[in-house]
Write an enzyme that holds these catalytic residues in place. Sequence first.
Site, PDB file in Angstrom:
ATOM      1  N   GLY A 146       0.826  -1.195   0.000  1.00  0.00           N
ATOM      2  CA  GLY A 146       0.000   0.000   0.000  1.00  0.00           C
ATOM      3  C   GLY A 146       0.860   1.245   0.000  1.00  0.00           C
ATOM      4  O   GLY A 146       2.003   1.217   0.457  1.00  0.00           O
ATOM      5  N   GLU A 166       6.461  -5.503   7.495  1.00  0.00           N
ATOM      6  CA  GLU A 166       5.784  -4.521   8.344  1.00  0.00           C
ATOM      7  C   GLU A 166       6.461  -4.280   9.693  1.00  0.00           C
ATOM      8  O   GLU A 166       6.458  -3.160  10.205  1.00  0.00           O
ATOM      9  CB  GLU A 166       4.319  -4.933   8.549  1.00  0.00           C
ATOM     10  CG  GLU A 166       3.417  -4.620   7.368  1.00  0.00           C
ATOM     11  CD  GLU A 166       3.533  -5.619   6.245  1.00  0.00           C
ATOM     12  OE1 GLU A 166       2.854  -5.430   5.228  1.00  0.00           O
ATOM     13  OE2 GLU A 166       4.303  -6.590   6.361  1.00  0.00           O
ATOM     14  N   ASP A 219      -0.801  -6.927   8.054  1.00  0.00           N
ATOM     15  CA  ASP A 219      -2.249  -6.707   8.041  1.00  0.00           C
ATOM     16  C   ASP A 219      -2.836  -7.281   6.749  1.00  0.00           C
ATOM     17  O   ASP A 219      -2.454  -8.354   6.339  1.00  0.00           O
ATOM     18  CB  ASP A 219      -2.580  -5.224   8.233  1.00  0.00           C
ATOM     19  CG  ASP A 219      -1.932  -4.319   7.194  1.00  0.00           C
ATOM     20  OD1 ASP A 219      -1.131  -4.817   6.376  1.00  0.00           O
ATOM     21  OD2 ASP A 219      -2.220  -3.114   7.184  1.00  0.00           O
ATOM     22  N   GLY A 226       0.544  -4.909   1.033  1.00  0.00           N
ATOM     23  CA  GLY A 226      -0.751  -4.816   0.381  1.00  0.00           C
ATOM     24  C   GLY A 226      -0.825  -5.545  -0.942  1.00  0.00           C
ATOM     25  O   GLY A 226      -1.907  -5.915  -1.393  1.00  0.00           O
TER      26      GLY A 226
END
Length: 400
Positions: free
Chosen positions: A70, A153, A161, A119
Site C-alpha cells: 500500500g 511490516e 495486516d 498490500g
Amino acid sequence: MASAQSQEDQVLEEETSFVRILTLNRPRQLNALSAQMISRLLELFQRYETDSNVKLLILKGKGRAFCAGGDVAAVVRGINEGDWISGAKFFSKEFILNYLMATYTKPQVSILNGIVMGGGAGVSIHGRFRVATENSVCNTALFLVIKVFAMPETALGLFPDIGASYFLSRLPGFFGEYVGLTGARLDGAEMRACGLATHFVPSSRLALLEEALYKVNSSDPAVISAVIDKFSLEPYLKDHSAYHWMDVIDKCFSRRTVEEILSALESESTNRADAWISDAIQSLKKASPTSLKISLRSIREGRLQGVGQCLIREYRMVCHVMMGEVSKDFFEVCNPFKCAHGCRAILLDKDKNPKWKPSKLELVNDNMVDQYFSKINDDRWEDIKLPARSNLPATAIAKL
C-alpha cells in the site's frame, strides 16, 4: 504522483470474451496501491461478480513489480497534517477489497512476476490462484534485496495486516510466524513450497499462459487449474532456503513469546552456522519491539479465526498504530508536526535507522499489547463494516 493519474490509468482494464485482465499501472512506484487504485479495483470486482459474461479475472502488474504494498507514505503525510481518520478510511477500503477477494465467487488468477509486498499480498494471496515465477529484484530504495514475496511490516513499526494473520497462520507449521516476524523474503520456489503460490510458471511461459487463459469460458476452478498446470513446473528449492529447516523453524517459532523465539534462535545459532538463522536473529533485533509483539499475537489469534474476523481485528490494530497512543514507532509527535519513525527512516528519508520506543522487548508489556486489540475510543471511529456475503459456495470461502 497518484493525483496525476486517473483511476482508469492506474488500473488498466482489458476484455476478452469471458475474461477480464486488470493491470496495476504505477510502475515507477512499483505499483504501490494508491487510494485511487483500491477504489478502482473494488468497483471493478463488484461489477464483474454480477456480470454473467465474466467467468475469470486476471490480475497482474506492469513493470518489475506485481505490487510493492500500500502507498503508506501517502497515509503518513495525511497523519502529518493531523488527520489519522483519512488513513483509517484508506485501510477500511483496502480491507473491504481484501475481504471481497477472499470470498469472491469467481476465480482470480494473480500473476506474481516480480515484487510482492504487504498490500500486494492482500490483493493476490486471497484469490483462488497465485502464479509465482523465478524472478527476483534488487531494490535498494526499499530494502537491500527484495525477492518475490515479503511482509516487511515489523521493520516499519507496523504489523502484517491485509488479512495476513489469516493466511500466514495457515502456512505449514510455524512458517507464518517466521515470515511475519522476520519479514523474510521468499522467492517463487519458496512461495510454491509453503502454499502462498498455487503454481510456479517460468516467466518465459507467461505469455503462453495468458493467451491460454484468455480463451477460458468457465468459472470452474478445476478447469482453470488444468490450464495453468500445462505451463507449470515444480521449482527447485535453493540449498540455502530456510524452508529446508522447517523442524528448526517449528521448534523456535512455536514458542509462546517473542523473547522465547529469539532466545531459541540464538541457542540454535551456537550449534549451526546457517545464514537464515543469523538473518532471522538480526531482523528480530532490528524490528520494532512493539510491532513484533502485536504481530505474534495477531498471527496466533488468526489461527482460530475466519478471514472476516481477522480483518476486523487488524483494522482496529492499524487504527491504534496510526493514533500512536501506545507506541509512536509508526510516527512520532514532533511539535508542531508528526514524523513517521519507521516510515520516515525506511520509506521517506531512507536512512534505515528507526529509533523505536519502547526500544526493548521487555519494555513492551501485555497491557500495552492488549490496547491494540481493543475498540478505538474516538467518536469519529467505528468498526469496519465488511459487506454481507451470504450463500457463498465452498470454493469462495476456503482458498488457502
